[in-house]
Write a protein that holds these residues in place. Structure first.
Motif, PDB file in Angstrom:
ATOM      1  N   VAL A  88       0.840  -1.199   0.000  1.00 52.14           N
ATOM      2  CA  VAL A  88       0.000   0.000   0.000  1.00 52.14           C
ATOM      3  C   VAL A  88       0.877   1.253   0.000  1.00 52.14           C
ATOM      4  O   VAL A  88       0.610   2.213  -0.729  1.00 52.14           O
ATOM      5  N   VAL A  89       1.941   1.237   0.784  1.00 52.96           N
ATOM      6  CA  VAL A  89       2.837   2.395   0.844  1.00 52.96           C
ATOM      7  C   VAL A  89       3.536   2.610  -0.493  1.00 52.96           C
ATOM      8  O   VAL A  89       3.664   3.752  -0.952  1.00 52.96           O
ATOM      9  N   VAL A  90       3.974   1.539  -1.140  1.00 53.50           N
ATOM     10  CA  VAL A  90       4.645   1.668  -2.439  1.00 53.50           C
ATOM     11  C   VAL A  90       3.687   2.236  -3.484  1.00 53.50           C
ATOM     12  O   VAL A  90       4.036   3.159  -4.231  1.00 53.50           O
ATOM     13  N   ILE A  91       2.476   1.695  -3.547  1.00 55.62           N
ATOM     14  CA  ILE A  91       1.498   2.182  -4.520  1.00 55.62           C
ATOM     15  C   ILE A  91       1.140   3.636  -4.238  1.00 55.62           C
ATOM     16  O   ILE A  91       1.046   4.466  -5.149  1.00 55.62           O
ATOM     17  N   SER A  92       0.962   3.982  -2.972  1.00 53.81           N
ATOM     18  CA  SER A  92       0.605   5.360  -2.616  1.00 53.81           C
ATOM     19  C   SER A  92       1.742   6.326  -2.882  1.00 53.81           C
ATOM     20  O   SER A  92       1.516   7.453  -3.336  1.00 53.81           O
ATOM     21  N   THR A  93       2.962   5.903  -2.619  1.00 53.65           N
ATOM     22  CA  THR A  93       4.114   6.765  -2.887  1.00 53.65           C
ATOM     23  C   THR A  93       4.268   7.011  -4.388  1.00 53.65           C
ATOM     24  O   THR A  93       4.564   8.134  -4.816  1.00 53.65           O
ATOM     25  N   THR A  94       4.057   5.982  -5.171  1.00 57.93           N
ATOM     26  CA  THR A  94       4.116   6.141  -6.624  1.00 57.93           C
ATOM     27  C   THR A  94       3.025   7.091  -7.111  1.00 57.93           C
ATOM     28  O   THR A  94       3.272   7.969  -7.941  1.00 57.93           O
ATOM     29  N   GLY A  95       1.817   6.923  -6.590  1.00 57.49           N
ATOM     30  CA  GLY A  95       0.731   7.833  -6.950  1.00 57.49           C
ATOM     31  C   GLY A  95       1.030   9.262  -6.549  1.00 57.49           C
ATOM     32  O   GLY A  95       0.715  10.210  -7.277  1.00 57.49           O
ATOM     33  N   SER A  96       1.647   9.429  -5.391  1.00 60.80           N
ATOM     34  CA  SER A  96       2.009  10.761  -4.929  1.00 60.80           C
ATOM     35  C   SER A  96       3.058  11.399  -5.834  1.00 60.80           C
ATOM     36  O   SER A  96       2.966  12.579  -6.184  1.00 60.80           O
ATOM     37  N   LEU A  97       4.052  10.617  -6.229  1.00 64.96           N
ATOM     38  CA  LEU A  97       5.087  11.134  -7.121  1.00 64.96           C
ATOM     39  C   LEU A  97       4.505  11.538  -8.469  1.00 64.96           C
ATOM     40  O   LEU A  97       4.818  12.613  -8.996  1.00 64.96           O
ATOM     41  N   VAL A  98       3.652  10.705  -9.024  1.00 67.29           N
ATOM     42  CA  VAL A  98       3.030  11.022 -10.312  1.00 67.29           C
ATOM     43  C   VAL A  98       2.152  12.269 -10.191  1.00 67.29           C
ATOM     44  O   VAL A  98       2.174  13.147 -11.066  1.00 67.29           O
ATOM     45  N   GLY A  99       1.386  12.362  -9.122  1.00 68.20           N
ATOM     46  CA  GLY A  99       0.556  13.542  -8.915  1.00 68.20           C
ATOM     47  C   GLY A  99       1.380  14.812  -8.806  1.00 68.20           C
ATOM     48  O   GLY A  99       1.013  15.860  -9.351  1.00 68.20           O
ATOM     49  N   MET A 100       2.506  14.726  -8.098  1.00 65.73           N
ATOM     50  CA  MET A 100       3.367  15.891  -7.964  1.00 65.73           C
ATOM     51  C   MET A 100       4.009  16.275  -9.302  1.00 65.73           C
ATOM     52  O   MET A 100       4.183  17.462  -9.593  1.00 65.73           O
ATOM     53  N   LEU A 101       4.359  15.275 -10.121  1.00 67.86           N
ATOM     54  CA  LEU A 101       4.910  15.579 -11.442  1.00 67.86           C
ATOM     55  C   LEU A 101       3.877  16.273 -12.333  1.00 67.86           C
ATOM     56  O   LEU A 101       4.194  17.242 -13.031  1.00 67.86           O
ATOM     57  N   PHE A 102       2.641  15.780 -12.296  1.00 68.82           N
ATOM     58  CA  PHE A 102       1.586  16.438 -13.062  1.00 68.82           C
ATOM     59  C   PHE A 102       1.343  17.858 -12.568  1.00 68.82           C
ATOM     60  O   PHE A 102       1.130  18.777 -13.359  1.00 68.82           O
ATOM     61  N   ASP A 103       1.380  18.057 -11.266  1.00 61.34           N
ATOM     62  CA  ASP A 103       1.166  19.385 -10.715  1.00 61.34           C
ATOM     63  C   ASP A 103       2.303  20.328 -11.111  1.00 61.34           C
ATOM     64  O   ASP A 103       2.052  21.491 -11.460  1.00 61.34           O
ATOM     65  N   ALA A 104       3.527  19.844 -11.058  1.00 63.94           N
ATOM     66  CA  ALA A 104       4.660  20.687 -11.452  1.00 63.94           C
ATOM     67  C   ALA A 104       4.569  21.057 -12.930  1.00 63.94           C
ATOM     68  O   ALA A 104       4.842  22.203 -13.315  1.00 63.94           O
ATOM     69  N   TYR A 105       4.172  20.109 -13.768  1.00 62.33           N
ATOM     70  CA  TYR A 105       4.011  20.400 -15.192  1.00 62.33           C
ATOM     71  C   TYR A 105       2.897  21.426 -15.418  1.00 62.33           C
ATOM     72  O   TYR A 105       3.062  22.373 -16.204  1.00 62.33           O
ATOM     73  N   THR A 106       1.787  21.254 -14.730  1.00 61.55           N
ATOM     74  CA  THR A 106       0.681  22.197 -14.867  1.00 61.55           C
ATOM     75  C   THR A 106       1.084  23.579 -14.387  1.00 61.55           C
ATOM     76  O   THR A 106       0.754  24.595 -15.016  1.00 61.55           O
ATOM     77  N   PHE A 107       1.810  23.645 -13.279  1.00 64.33           N
ATOM     78  CA  PHE A 107       2.277  24.928 -12.756  1.00 64.33           C
ATOM     79  C   PHE A 107       3.217  25.602 -13.754  1.00 64.33           C
ATOM     80  O   PHE A 107       3.108  26.802 -14.015  1.00 64.33           O
ATOM     81  N   TYR A 108       4.117  24.823 -14.334  1.00 61.87           N
ATOM     82  CA  TYR A 108       5.048  25.344 -15.334  1.00 61.87           C
ATOM     83  C   TYR A 108       4.304  25.875 -16.559  1.00 61.87           C
ATOM     84  O   TYR A 108       4.589  26.969 -17.043  1.00 61.87           O
ATOM     85  N   ARG A 109       3.355  25.097 -17.067  1.00 64.78           N
ATOM     86  CA  ARG A 109       2.590  25.516 -18.243  1.00 64.78           C
ATOM     87  C   ARG A 109       1.776  26.769 -17.947  1.00 64.78           C
ATOM     88  O   ARG A 109       1.678  27.670 -18.780  1.00 64.78           O
ATOM     89  N   TYR A 110       1.185  26.835 -16.744  1.00 64.76           N
ATOM     90  CA  TYR A 110       0.387  28.001 -16.386  1.00 64.76           C
ATOM     91  C   TYR A 110       1.268  29.249 -16.333  1.00 64.76           C
ATOM     92  O   TYR A 110       0.865  30.323 -16.763  1.00 64.76           O
ATOM     93  N   GLN A 111       2.482  29.116 -15.790  1.00 64.97           N
ATOM     94  CA  GLN A 111       3.368  30.264 -15.700  1.00 64.97           C
ATOM     95  C   GLN A 111       3.800  30.735 -17.084  1.00 64.97           C
ATOM     96  O   GLN A 111       3.921  31.929 -17.324  1.00 64.97           O
ATOM     97  N   ASN A 112       4.035  29.797 -18.004  1.00 66.24           N
ATOM     98  CA  ASN A 112       4.463  30.182 -19.353  1.00 66.24           C
ATOM     99  C   ASN A 112       3.313  30.746 -20.178  1.00 66.24           C
ATOM    100  O   ASN A 112       3.522  31.617 -21.012  1.00 66.24           O
ATOM    101  N   LEU A 113       2.115  30.250 -20.015  1.00 64.41           N
ATOM    102  CA  LEU A 113       0.985  30.739 -20.787  1.00 64.41           C
ATOM    103  C   LEU A 113       0.463  32.073 -20.267  1.00 64.41           C
ATOM    104  O   LEU A 113      -0.174  32.820 -20.994  1.00 64.41           O
ATOM    105  N   ARG A 114       0.730  32.365 -19.011  1.00 65.02           N
ATOM    106  CA  ARG A 114       0.242  33.590 -18.413  1.00 65.02           C
ATOM    107  C   ARG A 114       1.037  34.799 -18.901  1.00 65.02           C
ATOM    108  O   ARG A 114       0.519  35.903 -18.981  1.00 65.02           O
ATOM    109  N   ARG A 115       2.293  34.607 -19.216  1.00 63.37           N
ATOM    110  CA  ARG A 115       3.133  35.718 -19.677  1.00 63.37           C
ATOM    111  C   ARG A 115       2.830  36.029 -21.152  1.00 63.37           C
ATOM    112  O   ARG A 115       2.760  35.131 -21.972  1.00 63.37           O
ATOM    113  N   PRO A 116       2.698  37.311 -21.479  1.00 66.24           N
ATOM    114  CA  PRO A 116       2.408  37.662 -22.894  1.00 66.24           C
ATOM    115  C   PRO A 116       3.615  37.556 -23.781  1.00 66.24           C
ATOM    116  O   PRO A 116       4.698  37.592 -23.476  1.00 66.24           O
TER     117      PRO A 116
END
Length: 97
Positions: free
Chosen positions: A69-97
């Protein structure tokens, strides 16, 4: 203004929720199978289902269901954080004119 505190806060919250989601999902499955096992006609289904889920988890945890359970949850957490970092990066780049 630095975006680092905002990014770290977002990653922390995403990591926590992404970790808890598989834990809750597996817990709900086990609780459902445990409840089903209390019905006389479905006792075998509940027992076999719990054994199968625990066997599946022990594969990921090198013999321990809790470690699985810990391994599966840790993997899910890592993937979620990677998606969040990518979304944050894209939002910062799209927000600038």
């Amino acid at each position: 203004m630095s975006i680092l505190p905002s990014l770290l806060r977002s990653l922390l919250i995403t990591g926590i929720f992404s970790f808890l989601t598989p834990v809750l999902f597996i817990g709900i499955i086990l609780a459902t199978l445990f409840t089903v096992g209390h019905f006389p006609q479905l006792e075998v289904v509940g027992t076999v289902g719990i054994e199968q889920v625990l066997h599946f988890l022990s594969i990921f945890g090198s013999g321990s269901a809790l470690a699985g359970v810990v391994v599966i949850s840790t993997t899910g957490s890592l993937v979620g954080m990677l998606f969040d970092a990518y979304t944050f990066y894209r939002y910062q780049n799209l927000r600038r004119p």
